[in-house]
Design a protein around this motif. Structure first.
Motif, PDB file in Angstrom:
ATOM      1  N   MET A 228      11.180  58.221  38.091  1.00  0.00           N
ATOM      2  CA  MET A 228      12.062  58.272  36.910  1.00  0.00           C
ATOM      3  C   MET A 228      12.680  56.891  36.647  1.00  0.00           C
ATOM      4  N   GLN A 229      13.141  56.235  37.701  1.00  0.00           N
ATOM      5  CA  GLN A 229      13.725  54.899  37.532  1.00  0.00           C
ATOM      6  C   GLN A 229      12.694  53.917  36.997  1.00  0.00           C
ATOM      7  N   PHE A 230      11.484  54.000  37.532  1.00  0.00           N
ATOM      8  CA  PHE A 230      10.418  53.115  37.051  1.00  0.00           C
ATOM      9  C   PHE A 230      10.171  53.343  35.558  1.00  0.00           C
ATOM     10  N   GLN A 231      10.047  54.613  35.172  1.00  0.00           N
ATOM     11  CA  GLN A 231       9.689  54.875  33.770  1.00  0.00           C
ATOM     12  C   GLN A 231      10.824  54.507  32.812  1.00  0.00           C
ATOM     13  N   VAL A 232      12.063  54.793  33.190  1.00  0.00           N
ATOM     14  CA  VAL A 232      13.177  54.442  32.290  1.00  0.00           C
ATOM     15  C   VAL A 232      13.276  52.910  32.161  1.00  0.00           C
ATOM     16  N   HIS A 233      13.038  52.211  33.262  1.00  0.00           N
ATOM     17  CA  HIS A 233      13.074  50.750  33.230  1.00  0.00           C
ATOM     18  C   HIS A 233      11.926  50.198  32.378  1.00  0.00           C
ATOM     19  N   ASN A 234      10.784  50.842  32.470  1.00  0.00           N
ATOM     20  CA  ASN A 234       9.556  50.373  31.806  1.00  0.00           C
ATOM     21  C   ASN A 234       9.261  51.255  30.584  1.00  0.00           C
ATOM     22  N   TRP A 235      10.322  51.619  29.864  1.00  0.00           N
ATOM     23  CA  TRP A 235      10.284  52.735  28.915  1.00  0.00           C
ATOM     24  C   TRP A 235       9.270  52.586  27.788  1.00  0.00           C
ATOM     25  N   TYR A 236       8.934  51.350  27.428  1.00  0.00           N
ATOM     26  CA  TYR A 236       8.046  51.170  26.272  1.00  0.00           C
ATOM     27  C   TYR A 236       6.646  51.743  26.532  1.00  0.00           C
ATOM     28  N   HIS A 237       6.327  52.043  27.769  1.00  0.00           N
ATOM     29  CA  HIS A 237       4.963  52.480  28.093  1.00  0.00           C
ATOM     30  C   HIS A 237       4.847  53.987  28.248  1.00  0.00           C
ATOM     31  N   PHE A 238       5.910  54.719  27.867  1.00  0.00           N
ATOM     32  CA  PHE A 238       5.885  56.180  28.025  1.00  0.00           C
ATOM     33  C   PHE A 238       6.303  56.856  26.720  1.00  0.00           C
ATOM     34  N   ASN A 239       5.439  57.763  26.282  1.00  0.00           N
ATOM     35  CA  ASN A 239       5.644  58.418  25.003  1.00  0.00           C
ATOM     36  C   ASN A 239       6.960  59.171  24.923  1.00  0.00           C
ATOM     37  N   TRP A 240       7.348  59.847  25.996  1.00  0.00           N
ATOM     38  CA  TRP A 240       8.584  60.653  25.939  1.00  0.00           C
ATOM     39  C   TRP A 240       9.820  59.772  25.771  1.00  0.00           C
ATOM     40  N   LEU A 241       9.696  58.492  26.125  1.00  0.00           N
ATOM     41  CA  LEU A 241      10.832  57.577  25.988  1.00  0.00           C
ATOM     42  C   LEU A 241      10.764  56.727  24.716  1.00  0.00           C
ATOM     43  N   CYS A 242       9.562  56.326  24.319  1.00  0.00           N
ATOM     44  CA  CYS A 242       9.486  55.390  23.184  1.00  0.00           C
ATOM     45  C   CYS A 242       8.828  55.985  21.937  1.00  0.00           C
ATOM     46  N   PRO A 407      13.280  65.692  29.235  1.00  0.00           N
ATOM     47  CA  PRO A 407      13.800  66.700  30.164  1.00  0.00           C
ATOM     48  C   PRO A 407      15.281  66.994  29.887  1.00  0.00           C
ATOM     49  N   VAL A 408      15.706  68.182  30.240  1.00  0.00           N
ATOM     50  CA  VAL A 408      17.112  68.551  30.044  1.00  0.00           C
ATOM     51  C   VAL A 408      17.951  67.866  31.134  1.00  0.00           C
ATOM     52  N   ASP A 409      19.010  67.199  30.727  1.00  0.00           N
ATOM     53  CA  ASP A 409      19.932  66.512  31.648  1.00  0.00           C
ATOM     54  C   ASP A 409      19.190  65.755  32.761  1.00  0.00           C
ATOM     55  N   PRO A 410      18.396  64.760  32.419  1.00  0.00           N
ATOM     56  CA  PRO A 410      17.619  64.058  33.447  1.00  0.00           C
ATOM     57  C   PRO A 410      18.501  63.297  34.443  1.00  0.00           C
ATOM     58  N   THR A 411      18.044  63.238  35.668  1.00  0.00           N
ATOM     59  CA  THR A 411      18.693  62.401  36.693  1.00  0.00           C
ATOM     60  C   THR A 411      17.600  61.506  37.278  1.00  0.00           C
TER      61      THR A 411
END
Ligand code: NAD
Length: 445
Positions: A228-242, A407-411
């Motif tokens: 999760m930390q990796f994806q949020v940091h690297n957010w441009y590469h994940f559809n759910w974030l960008c 996701p709901v209330d992500p941690t």
């Protein structure tokens, strides 16, 4: 009455302040309550600013909001997923000391720090990766805050609906909302639209919009971090974030099409794929999309975006009218004769966004960009649905889908919606296996 008077002690929330307002006498209490409902900040009062998402753009927007000429404004709270970004933003405004009152106890690190920031501001800047935006926007409006939020404002149907509902609530509360689609604040664009509305180009019947550029940044995996930390940091590469780059970046040009045509697309149909992303930089998103949008009345917009080096770059918008050809800042007839050319002035649109937002807050002028911010963001999502699925999608039906990526209330321990395969790669979306997913429900075709 200065706004601080509503808060009996520094650090008390507006909610606490309103509770305490009874002690200030009836008229003061009524004044404080009226202001909270109507979202107006009289001309000399401090506008307390909260920043959620202290990266590149959040920091830029913060500097711009603190620089609004003549506006009494202070940064009072800040949140980011990562501490170094908070420190970076504070360093960037070091030179504006009289406008920064953000002690360590009002700096919040982690995925839910946004909640605390909302307790300490009148105006909030939302500049996290866009996947979080609908949830932050809803919370901000419910808490009675004016909002500057970056584009795109949603990456799926659920988020789009949330934003539209929050937009309505903002109107009811007379809160002001600006969305960072800065072409709407750029005189060259504004003047071009004005000439079109005057009829200089005749009826607009079609156009082409482009964001064809090079690649984007990649933030590699750090030791001892969760997925999760990796994806949020690297957010441009994940559809759910960008929302993929058709949504994250090309939304600017799609928004211009919706603005100039003064309507929303009915359908989208297109192709996309990934051929040039760097092999040792695993990424989920495509690197090119080409979509045809149809609009009510038969108008067509051809949209293209790419993110890989080489070839001709192109970032612009062009439209064809029954009388003339429109480029932003210039209208020519079909013999090539220039009918109109923009000649300035053109102040920095990123600054104008904040100048106009503060003016609306202080003078209670209607200003709510959340409707077009949402429908344009969702037009881009519609394009992505088309390229990921290989199918034609209908705007209204897509808007009603049970489609939620966040996701709901992500941690930091939440398992993200996509995870790497045995080789560390993220399988790209493919028409043959595309599913509409909702975090709460099983996938459907
Ligand atoms: N209008 C424009 O021209 C323009 C230009 C650049 C970026 N943007 C938009 O601004 C947004 C941010 O982009 P950026 O370039 O600043 O990216 P960035 O990575 O530099 O900043 C995003 C920040 O959000 C933080 N973050 C992530 N999740 C969070 C959460 N749940 N709570 C708090 N903080 C969180 C990250 O740690 C990061 O510091 C994007 O939506 C992007 O599209 C707009």
């Amino acid at each position: 009455m200065p706004l601080q008077h509503a808060s009996p002690a520094p650090g008390l929330s507006r909610r606490d302040a309103l509770k305490t307002a009874g002690g200030l006498g009836a008229s003061a209490a009524v004044f404080a309550a009226t202001r909270a409902v109507h979202g107006q900040t009289p001309s000399n009062d401090v506008i307390k600013v909260g920043l959620i998402g202290a990266g590149g753009r959040g920091t830029g927007a913060l500097q711009q909001t603190l620089s609004v000429p003549g506006s009494n404004v202070k940064l009072t709270a800040i949140a980011d997923a990562f501490e170094d970004r908070i420190n970076g933003a504070l360093k960037a405004v070091e030179g504006m000391k009289d406008k920064v009152e953000c002690p360590p106890e009002r700096r919040f690190q982690g995925l839910d720090g946004y909640k605390q920031v909302l307790d300490h501001c009148d105006l909030v800047i939302l500049a996290t990766p866009p996947g979080f935006r609908p949830y932050h926007f809803e919370a901000a409006i419910k808490a009675g805050k004016h909002v500057f939020m970056e584009k795109p404002v949603c990456v799926d149907s659920f988020g789009a609906r949330l934003c539209l509902e929050a937009a309505k609530l903002a109107d009811e509360k007379k809160l002001k909302v600006v969305v960072g689609l800065q072409r709407r604040y750029d005189n060259k664009y504004r003047e071009t639209v004005a000439r079109i509305r005057e009829g200089l180009a005749g009826d607009i019947i079609g156009g082409q919009v482009y964001w064809n550029g090079d690649g984007i940044w990649y933030r590699g995996r750090q030791p001892n971090t969760t997925e999760m930390q990796f994806q949020v940091h690297n957010w441009y590469h994940f559809n759910w974030l960008c929302g993929d780059h058709i949504c994250e970046q090309h939304v600017h040009n799609i928004d211009v099409a919706n603005w100039i045509l003064d309507r929303l697309p009915e359908t989208a149909y297109g192709v996309g794929g990934r051929q040039n992303r760097v092999p040792n930089q695993p990424s989920e998103i495509y690197d090119h999309h080409a979509v045809n949008f149809t609009y009510p009345g038969g108008m067509r917009i051809a949209s293209q975006c790419k993110q890989f080096p080489g070839g001709d770059g192109r970032v612009n918008e062009e439209f064809q009218g029954t009388k003339a050809y429109v480029r932003i800042g210039e209208i020519t007839d079909y013999s090539g004769k220039v009918l109109w050319k923009f000649s300035g002035p053109n102040p920095n649109a990123y600054q104008v966004e904040h100048d106009e937002l503060h003016d609306a807050i202080r003078n209670d002028k209607p200003l709510n960009n959340a409707y077009y911010g949402t429908t344009s963001s969702f037009s881009a999502v519609l394009g992505r649905l088309a390229t990921y699925s290989g199918k034609q999608w209908d705007f209204k039906k897509a808007m009603e889908l049970d489609y939620r990526l966040m996701p709901v209330d992500p941690t930091w321990d939440t398992v993200p919606p996509v995870t790497p395969d045995a080789d560390g790669n993220y399988p790209p979306p493919m028409p043959s296996r595309f599913k509409i997913v909702s975090v709460a429900k099983p996938a459907v075709s």
